[in-house]
Design a protein around this motif. Structure first.
Motif, PDB file in Angstrom:
ATOM      1  N   ASN A  11     -26.787 -22.917   3.673  1.00 46.42           N
ATOM      2  CA  ASN A  11     -27.683 -22.066   2.907  1.00 46.42           C
ATOM      3  C   ASN A  11     -26.981 -21.343   1.766  1.00 46.42           C
ATOM      4  O   ASN A  11     -27.481 -21.254   0.662  1.00 46.42           O
ATOM      5  CB  ASN A  11     -28.242 -21.000   3.851  1.00 46.42           C
ATOM      6  CG  ASN A  11     -29.746 -21.099   3.933  1.00 46.42           C
ATOM      7  OD1 ASN A  11     -30.311 -22.101   3.523  1.00 46.42           O
ATOM      8  ND2 ASN A  11     -30.363 -20.071   4.459  1.00 46.42           N
ATOM      9  N   THR A  14     -26.052 -23.726  -1.019  1.00 47.64           N
ATOM     10  CA  THR A  14     -27.247 -24.186  -1.713  1.00 47.64           C
ATOM     11  C   THR A  14     -27.685 -23.119  -2.717  1.00 47.64           C
ATOM     12  O   THR A  14     -27.950 -23.408  -3.880  1.00 47.64           O
ATOM     13  CB  THR A  14     -28.393 -24.450  -0.719  1.00 47.64           C
ATOM     14  OG1 THR A  14     -27.912 -25.327   0.292  1.00 47.64           O
ATOM     15  CG2 THR A  14     -29.574 -25.088  -1.413  1.00 47.64           C
ATOM     16  N   ASP A  15     -27.745 -21.872  -2.264  1.00 44.75           N
ATOM     17  CA  ASP A  15     -28.141 -20.778  -3.150  1.00 44.75           C
ATOM     18  C   ASP A  15     -27.190 -20.671  -4.341  1.00 44.75           C
ATOM     19  O   ASP A  15     -27.610 -20.496  -5.479  1.00 44.75           O
ATOM     20  CB  ASP A  15     -28.137 -19.436  -2.392  1.00 44.75           C
ATOM     21  CG  ASP A  15     -29.307 -19.336  -1.413  1.00 44.75           C
ATOM     22  OD1 ASP A  15     -30.117 -20.270  -1.343  1.00 44.75           O
ATOM     23  OD2 ASP A  15     -29.392 -18.303  -0.730  1.00 44.75           O
ATOM     24  N   PRO A  25     -34.083 -22.613  -6.216  1.00 44.69           N
ATOM     25  CA  PRO A  25     -33.868 -23.358  -4.974  1.00 44.69           C
ATOM     26  C   PRO A  25     -35.148 -23.961  -4.407  1.00 44.69           C
ATOM     27  O   PRO A  25     -35.105 -24.958  -3.691  1.00 44.69           O
ATOM     28  CB  PRO A  25     -33.276 -22.319  -4.008  1.00 44.69           C
ATOM     29  CG  PRO A  25     -33.453 -20.999  -4.648  1.00 44.69           C
ATOM     30  CD  PRO A  25     -33.653 -21.215  -6.116  1.00 44.69           C
ATOM     31  N   TYR A  79     -26.231 -15.145  -2.939  1.00 44.46           N
ATOM     32  CA  TYR A  79     -26.440 -15.051  -1.493  1.00 44.46           C
ATOM     33  C   TYR A  79     -26.118 -13.642  -0.973  1.00 44.46           C
ATOM     34  O   TYR A  79     -25.058 -13.083  -1.266  1.00 44.46           O
ATOM     35  CB  TYR A  79     -25.571 -16.071  -0.755  1.00 44.46           C
ATOM     36  CG  TYR A  79     -25.895 -16.125   0.725  1.00 44.46           C
ATOM     37  CD1 TYR A  79     -26.892 -16.970   1.200  1.00 44.46           C
ATOM     38  CD2 TYR A  79     -25.237 -15.301   1.623  1.00 44.46           C
ATOM     39  CE1 TYR A  79     -27.223 -17.005   2.531  1.00 44.46           C
ATOM     40  CE2 TYR A  79     -25.554 -15.322   2.969  1.00 44.46           C
ATOM     41  CZ  TYR A  79     -26.549 -16.175   3.423  1.00 44.46           C
ATOM     42  OH  TYR A  79     -26.868 -16.187   4.741  1.00 44.46           O
ATOM     43  N   LYS A  97     -35.129 -12.487  -2.765  1.00 48.33           N
ATOM     44  CA  LYS A  97     -34.979 -13.301  -1.562  1.00 48.33           C
ATOM     45  C   LYS A  97     -36.356 -13.738  -1.095  1.00 48.33           C
ATOM     46  O   LYS A  97     -37.268 -12.919  -0.992  1.00 48.33           O
ATOM     47  CB  LYS A  97     -34.294 -12.480  -0.468  1.00 48.33           C
ATOM     48  CG  LYS A  97     -34.060 -13.276   0.801  1.00 48.33           C
ATOM     49  CD  LYS A  97     -33.435 -12.404   1.874  1.00 48.33           C
ATOM     50  CE  LYS A  97     -33.144 -13.241   3.112  1.00 48.33           C
ATOM     51  NZ  LYS A  97     -32.601 -12.430   4.211  1.00 48.33           N
ATOM     52  N   THR A 105     -33.693 -17.620   1.177  1.00 46.30           N
ATOM     53  CA  THR A 105     -33.028 -18.212   0.021  1.00 46.30           C
ATOM     54  C   THR A 105     -32.996 -17.179  -1.099  1.00 46.30           C
ATOM     55  O   THR A 105     -33.917 -16.395  -1.253  1.00 46.30           O
ATOM     56  CB  THR A 105     -33.736 -19.532  -0.363  1.00 46.30           C
ATOM     57  OG1 THR A 105     -32.871 -20.306  -1.147  1.00 46.30           O
ATOM     58  CG2 THR A 105     -35.027 -19.300  -1.093  1.00 46.30           C
TER      59      THR A 105
END
Ligand SMILES: [Zn+2]
Length: 113
Positions: A11, A14-15, A25, A79, A97, A105
């Motif tokens: 996660n 990815t962020d 995202p 993140y 978020k 995310t």
């Protein structure tokens, strides 16, 4: 579109990769243009190399046994930074978020499209 592209990334990464590529995202799984895909492909090794050089992100065990924070945590751009200012130069966005597939995310709605 190949969803396995970033499936192996956690996660956090990815962020961070999405932020690097200026892509939301939420768009990963569906409608990326070729130009954006190329950016993502460039960003993935950058983020991973950086993460390795900082010995990873210990967000799962956010604080080490000696009380210090995980190596990469202070360097994360999106993140865990909900409500904080975007770190991209010249951007005045605030990190948001949202939940996607029950996972949190993080992104900047100003510089990520
Ligand atoms: Zn931004």
């Amino acid at each position: 579109m190949d969803q396995t592209l970033i499936a192996g990334l956690g996660n956090i990464y990815t962020d961070e990769v999405c932020f690097c590529a200026k892509v939301l995202p939420t768009r990963i799984a569906n409608t990326l243009k070729e130009k954006e895909m190329k950016k993502i492909h460039k960003c993935i090794p950058q983020i991973l190399k950086f993460a390795i050089s900082k010995k990873g992100t210990s967000a799962n065990n956010y604080v080490r046994t000696d009380g210090t924070r995980g190596g990469m945590v202070p360097y994360l751009k999106v993140y865990g930074r909900e409500g904080e200012k975007c770190r991209r130069k010249g951007c005045k966005g605030i990190i948001k978020k949202i939940k996607v597939n029950a996972r949190g995310t993080h992104f900047c709605s100003v510089c990520q499209k």
